[in-house]
Design a protein around this motif. Structure first.
Motif, PDB file in Angstrom:
ATOM      1  N   ARG A 103       0.822  -1.204   0.000  1.00 13.87           N
ATOM      2  CA  ARG A 103       0.000   0.000   0.000  1.00 13.87           C
ATOM      3  C   ARG A 103       0.862   1.262   0.000  1.00 13.87           C
ATOM      4  O   ARG A 103       0.547   2.235  -0.671  1.00 13.87           O
ATOM      5  N   TRP A 104       1.986   1.227   0.741  1.00 13.90           N
ATOM      6  CA  TRP A 104       2.840   2.407   0.817  1.00 13.90           C
ATOM      7  C   TRP A 104       3.429   2.743  -0.545  1.00 13.90           C
ATOM      8  O   TRP A 104       3.614   3.920  -0.880  1.00 13.90           O
ATOM      9  N   TYR A 106      -4.482   5.479   5.717  1.00 22.38           N
ATOM     10  CA  TYR A 106      -4.952   4.578   4.669  1.00 22.38           C
ATOM     11  C   TYR A 106      -4.838   3.111   5.055  1.00 22.38           C
ATOM     12  O   TYR A 106      -5.189   2.240   4.252  1.00 22.38           O
ATOM     13  N   ASP A 107      -4.348   2.834   6.256  1.00 23.02           N
ATOM     14  CA  ASP A 107      -4.267   1.454   6.725  1.00 23.02           C
ATOM     15  C   ASP A 107      -5.645   1.019   7.212  1.00 23.02           C
ATOM     16  O   ASP A 107      -6.165   1.561   8.187  1.00 23.02           O
ATOM     17  N   LEU A 138      -0.020   7.190   5.565  1.00 24.76           N
ATOM     18  CA  LEU A 138      -0.007   5.728   5.466  1.00 24.76           C
ATOM     19  C   LEU A 138      -0.814   5.109   6.592  1.00 24.76           C
ATOM     20  O   LEU A 138      -1.514   4.103   6.399  1.00 24.76           O
ATOM     21  N   LEU A 152       0.670   4.423  -2.802  1.00 24.83           N
ATOM     22  CA  LEU A 152       0.454   5.813  -2.417  1.00 24.83           C
ATOM     23  C   LEU A 152       1.659   6.674  -2.781  1.00 24.83           C
ATOM     24  O   LEU A 152       1.513   7.835  -3.162  1.00 24.83           O
ATOM     25  N   THR A 153       2.856   6.096  -2.676  1.00 22.69           N
ATOM     26  CA  THR A 153       4.047   6.830  -3.079  1.00 22.69           C
ATOM     27  C   THR A 153       4.038   7.115  -4.571  1.00 22.69           C
ATOM     28  O   THR A 153       4.471   8.190  -5.021  1.00 22.69           O
TER      29      THR A 153
END
Length: 263
Positions: free
Chosen positions: A105-106, A252-253, A249, A109-110
């Motif tokens: 996920r990180w 969004y977790d 982050l 988003l990055t």
């Protein structure tokens, strides 16, 4: 690694195509700083005299002073625009589909953050070219040195946009949140006036401006435009960027952040 870079290329390409198709967004991103540069600066020029202060080696016009701040304005507004698109994508369901991919996920988003930063840099350079056409030019070396400064500042402000998109629940609420973030960050900074000028009227306001991460992003750009390095501005901009990204982050977790609370 190959899959990760394929995802990066796909997300960046998607955002660039969206930006190219939204011509009004590009024009609006330039109109705001140009109004300040060509209209408001003409009125403030006589009221705000500026003495010699680093990185400047001589007296400067007010228009010259605010150019770095207006570059920061472009990065700030584009970061918020990217945040708005994330909220819209989440309501439409596309962002949830993206986040369910097997990639971390990180990283996803990055990738969005990198895409929005690249768009911001393009807009900032177009603005600098227009400013130079009106006689407000920087040293030639500054146009090269400012690139990494724009990258760092754009990533920090883009991370702030990601954080806001993880907090805002509905698209209708986003305009109010933007007003409570963009305008205080912009006006309570060194974008339009130096901190020593602010201290003449209020030491408290000067201290608030000095605590504003946007101030350090602007100063990083300002010094870079004159091919000078500002270590303190770089340090605080990077620190703020890491904090904003870490909070985004977390937001969004689905197991910890705001997405779980919405469920």
């Amino acid at each position: 690694m190959t899959v990760a870079f394929i995802a990066l290329r796909a997300i960046v390409t998607r955002e660039l195509l969206r930006f190219v198709r939204q011509r009004g967004r590009f024009i609006a991103a330039l109109v705001r700083p140009l109004v300040w540069l060509l209209v408001f600066a003409a009125g403030f020029r006589a009221a705000l005299g500026l003495s010699i202060t680093p990185p400047y080696q001589t007296y400067i016009t007010y228009e010259t002073y605010i150019v770095p701040g207006l570059c920061g304005m472009i990065l700030l507004f584009n970061g918020m625009q990217s945040s708005l698109s994330l909220v819209y994508d989440r309501e439409m369901g596309s962002i949830r589909l993206l986040l369910t991919s097997p990639l971390p996920r990180w990283w996803l988003l990055t990738c969005r953050l990198i895409a929005s930063t690249l768009i911001s840099i393009v807009q900032a350079y177009v603005f600098l070219a227009i400013a130079a056409a009106f006689g407000i030019a920087m040293p030639v070396a500054g146009y090269l040195f400012v690139f990494p400064a724009l990258v760092v500042a754009g990533l920090m402000l883009g991370a702030l946009g990601l954080l806001l998109s993880s907090v805002v629940r509905q698209l209708e609420n986003f305009a109010g949140v933007m007003n409570f973030v963009i305008f205080p960050m912009f006006f309570l900074s060194s974008a339009l006036y130096p901190l020593w000028k602010m201290a003449e009227s209020s030491v408290l306001l000067r201290d608030i401006c000095a605590a504003n991460p946007f101030t350090y992003a602007v100063e990083l750009i300002r010094f870079a435009l004159y091919a000078q390095f500002n270590g303190a501005a770089l340090l605080w901009t990077l620190l703020a960027g890491f904090v904003f990204m870490a909070l985004a982050l977390w937001g969004y977790d689905p197991a910890k952040g705001m997405l779980r609370q919405r469920g």
